[in-house]
Scaffold this motif. Sequence first.
Motif, PDB file in Angstrom:
ATOM      1  N   SER C 116       0.822  -1.213   0.000  1.00  0.00           N
ATOM      2  CA  SER C 116       0.000   0.000   0.000  1.00  0.00           C
ATOM      3  C   SER C 116       0.852   1.257   0.000  1.00  0.00           C
ATOM      4  O   SER C 116       0.372   2.335  -0.302  1.00  0.00           O
ATOM      5  CB  SER C 116      -0.948   0.004   1.198  1.00  0.00           C
ATOM      6  N   SER C 120       2.699   4.492  -7.162  1.00  0.00           N
ATOM      7  CA  SER C 120       1.948   3.890  -8.262  1.00  0.00           C
ATOM      8  C   SER C 120       2.793   3.778  -9.522  1.00  0.00           C
ATOM      9  O   SER C 120       2.554   2.912 -10.353  1.00  0.00           O
ATOM     10  CB  SER C 120       0.682   4.699  -8.541  1.00  0.00           C
ATOM     11  N   ILE C 123       4.563   0.520  -9.598  1.00  0.00           N
ATOM     12  CA  ILE C 123       3.654  -0.560  -9.984  1.00  0.00           C
ATOM     13  C   ILE C 123       3.398  -0.513 -11.488  1.00  0.00           C
ATOM     14  O   ILE C 123       3.260  -1.544 -12.141  1.00  0.00           O
ATOM     15  CB  ILE C 123       2.353  -0.450  -9.163  1.00  0.00           C
ATOM     16  N   LEU C 150      -2.844  -2.005  -7.390  1.00  0.00           N
ATOM     17  CA  LEU C 150      -3.057  -0.865  -6.500  1.00  0.00           C
ATOM     18  C   LEU C 150      -4.246  -1.081  -5.580  1.00  0.00           C
ATOM     19  O   LEU C 150      -4.261  -0.612  -4.453  1.00  0.00           O
ATOM     20  CB  LEU C 150      -3.288   0.409  -7.323  1.00  0.00           C
ATOM     21  N   ARG C 207     -10.147   5.318  -5.681  1.00  0.00           N
ATOM     22  CA  ARG C 207      -8.722   5.541  -5.609  1.00  0.00           C
ATOM     23  C   ARG C 207      -8.060   5.388  -6.965  1.00  0.00           C
ATOM     24  O   ARG C 207      -7.241   6.191  -7.385  1.00  0.00           O
ATOM     25  CB  ARG C 207      -8.124   4.557  -4.610  1.00  0.00           C
ATOM     26  N   VAL C 208      -8.383   4.320  -7.686  1.00  0.00           N
ATOM     27  CA  VAL C 208      -7.675   4.067  -8.941  1.00  0.00           C
ATOM     28  C   VAL C 208      -8.155   4.947 -10.075  1.00  0.00           C
ATOM     29  O   VAL C 208      -7.401   5.228 -11.000  1.00  0.00           O
ATOM     30  CB  VAL C 208      -7.818   2.605  -9.416  1.00  0.00           C
ATOM     31  N   GLU C 211      -5.860   7.698 -10.803  1.00  0.00           N
ATOM     32  CA  GLU C 211      -4.438   7.428 -11.006  1.00  0.00           C
ATOM     33  C   GLU C 211      -4.019   7.686 -12.446  1.00  0.00           C
ATOM     34  O   GLU C 211      -4.691   7.261 -13.371  1.00  0.00           O
ATOM     35  CB  GLU C 211      -4.119   5.968 -10.657  1.00  0.00           C
TER      36      GLU C 211
END
Lengths: 329, 273, 284
Positions: C116, C120, C123, C150, C207-208, C211
């Motif tokens: 966590s 990002s 990743i 993620l 959240r994503v 991104e």
Amino acid sequence: MSIELDSPRTAARTGRLAPRGLTSRQAIADRTFRAALVGATLLFVAIIVGLFVELVRGSWESIVAFGPAFLWSSEWNPVTNHFGALPFIFGTVVSSAIAIVVAGVVGIAAAVFLAEFAPPRIARPISFFIELLAAVPSVVFGLWGLFVLAPFLGSIVDPFLQRYFGFLPIFQGTIYGIGLLAAGLLLALMIVPTVAAIARDLIVAVPNELREASMSLGATRWETATRVVLPAARAGIVGACVLALGRALGETIAVTMVIGNRPAISGSLFAPAYTLSSVIANEFTEATSSIYLSALLELGLILFLISIVVNGAARVMMWSMLKAQGRRP
Amino acid sequence: MQQTIVVAKNESRPTTDVALSARSVSAWYGSKLAIRDITLDFRRHSITALMGPSGCGKTTFLRCLNRLHESALGAKTSGEVLLDGMDIYDPDVNPVVTRRRIGMVFQRPNPFPTMSILENVTSGPRYTSMATQPRELMEMAETALRRAALFDEVKDKLHAPALSLSGGQQQRLCIARALAVKPEVLLMDEPTSALDPLSTLKIEELMEALAAEFTVVIVTHNLQQAARVSHYAAFMLGDEHRVGSVVEYDATQQIFTHPKDKRTEDYITGRFG
Amino acid sequence: MIAGARLAGSRRASGVAGVVLTGFCSALAAGLLIMLLGYVTVQGFGALNPAFITHLPHPVGIPDGGIANGIVGTIIIVGIAVLIAVPVGVLTGLYLAIYGRGIAAELVRFMAEVLSGVPSIAIGLFAYTVFVKPFAHFSAFSASFAFAVLMLPLMIRTSEEAIRGVPTAIREGALALGLPDYGGVLHVVLPAARPLIVTGVLLAIARVTGETAPLLFTAFGSQFWELNPANPMAVLALQIFTYAISPYDEWHRQAWGGALLLILAVLVLNIGARMALSGRTKKS
């Protein structure tokens, strides 16, 4: 017959034949279910291990070519294929440092106000808005930073600082608006909710007996808050700040939009700079040679390792504070 | 001063047929011994009450009878429990199957919250694959609900959420749910202690009918209830280390009129507990 | 008057100053958000029109360009990510809830914590090396994979807490009925935990959706309609970024419009999830 799990599964665990009484279809379903759980978990573990392995594999060419000197070389030249990480480490560290100092002060102050002084009618909406700040996407922050914050800094704040504090090297040099200071302040805005929310929870959790003891000694509410309550939550708040620092270190898009994207180390806060994450974001798709790509991946590996260390330190701090208070983490 | 108690009007059943038998059952929570060496026989089609002051281990012992005790972290048992002569703790016996044959009703009603009344009652047969056809399930549900004296009250709202029932009704629903899997023995852990007097009475009334089909073991801290409802009674007591064991076990009528142990007599006459 | 009945002026003053300063900081933080939201709304509102939402991007100079392919692309990519992350996350959370105490379980939890905190973009790099480089082809699926990774820590933590939160009495009721393990969990425990898990999914999606960094070298973006996950695809967040750093005013305008849409989506998901959470806890 001791079982250490939540539901007993003695017979199946001993691996004997389908236990008496359960239809074989049920026994198969039971085994499938168990296998699915373990399988999913193993998949998750594989992903994490894979992440580390792939980053190392991808950086290997660069690691071999440049060795440890990569970390302190400031040359970044795609033409001659000489790469070094120092400017990016510099940019990442400085922008994040600015961010955590500003966000730490503002966030802790806000947390103290919300936890100790604000009546619920005010505390609730303000807390709500601050938490909502955490949900705003990075690119929107970047957009705002690029078109609102940077011009504001460039036209008002930076000249002001240069005029009155220009004797300090950090406020010298050409003013662009964007740059290290802009990135640091934007990051501060982005991580303030993290600091404020966690600090607020920690402060609220300080036992009331402490407050009452202090007040019965004749201390004011402000003195109680600053001399008794805050120190009691100190270790945890420091942990929260370190956690927020971890977020700032990894932030990419918003920073890329306001930091100027120049791999240079300068003594001025007004100068453009570059962070580990921004250079990857900007140059990855333009990397023409495999050593170039590998260097960028090595930067990613460095970023990954930094984030693990910082986050790990944060968790350890918060965990040890909870233990010292006698509570289970 | 002697406390007046309603003496059980049931005579002890003449049957010597033993449905469930505990032999030297001991149980631990982690390293702490909770009950020691309990040996008791439960006669078929009878109601046996386990009584005693709180902390004497009666609930712990009950949960050993359907292998529920060991599902808690660090809990252990030793000894044997024979269901029709077969030890349910034998490694070849699956506890899951055992629990279908020995059912349990808990102190607080615990209907499955996301299901309707009908779904709750049929959850046992459905998920243990006892029956799949809707008509079959409906019949099982009706039988079980009638046995639990709940059918008339819910027959028009079988699809209503289980949580919409009152406390007493929810407990009878849990009884119906336990009965739907056709157990041989029914364990009841203080089934009425969380209910109002009227609901308590309703459940006590249906117990006699239950005994005709099943073997019932009931834990209760209510002396009057034990006297009213049971054919046999076992009195348990914890020693100075809070380890429980059986002090006396006899036909209810005997134990309440001519207790053999002084401690039993003290408890029954209300001198303590 | 009793001696010392009044508080020394300096102590009182510092108290007042303290409250004012800390109050100012709170107002600052909250106020900046409001200002930011307001600015995005004002700037973005002008760009919002039916053409914006339904048209493909147009070259600079040609009016009425839109971000429709970005909206569709976002839905596809996030959708696939959910299909990956939710089963793996919930099952792992189940594993942790049931087999909770072993050292293996603690290790898994620790790994979820570590994950966590990983940036990002790192990743995204992982997704690139696994799904883009070997095929020499950007794809929406690689972006979905990055998004799924993620989402995993949040899904695992939420699922484990949700399942642990189901009262013991319910679990024991299922056990006592003789339900086999999978039966008890599948039919009784999971449904009871479902509201909390759904909340976790909504928060993870929120959240994503915002991104951008991983998308730069996974989905890569596109000017055209694309429904095939094996190809590069336009994504709203990526379009906003590309337009924002471009030199064209027209594209800046569209960046604001896209930002407004994005913020609306994220806020709706967040507020919806929180409302669902408080509604549930009140009911139980």
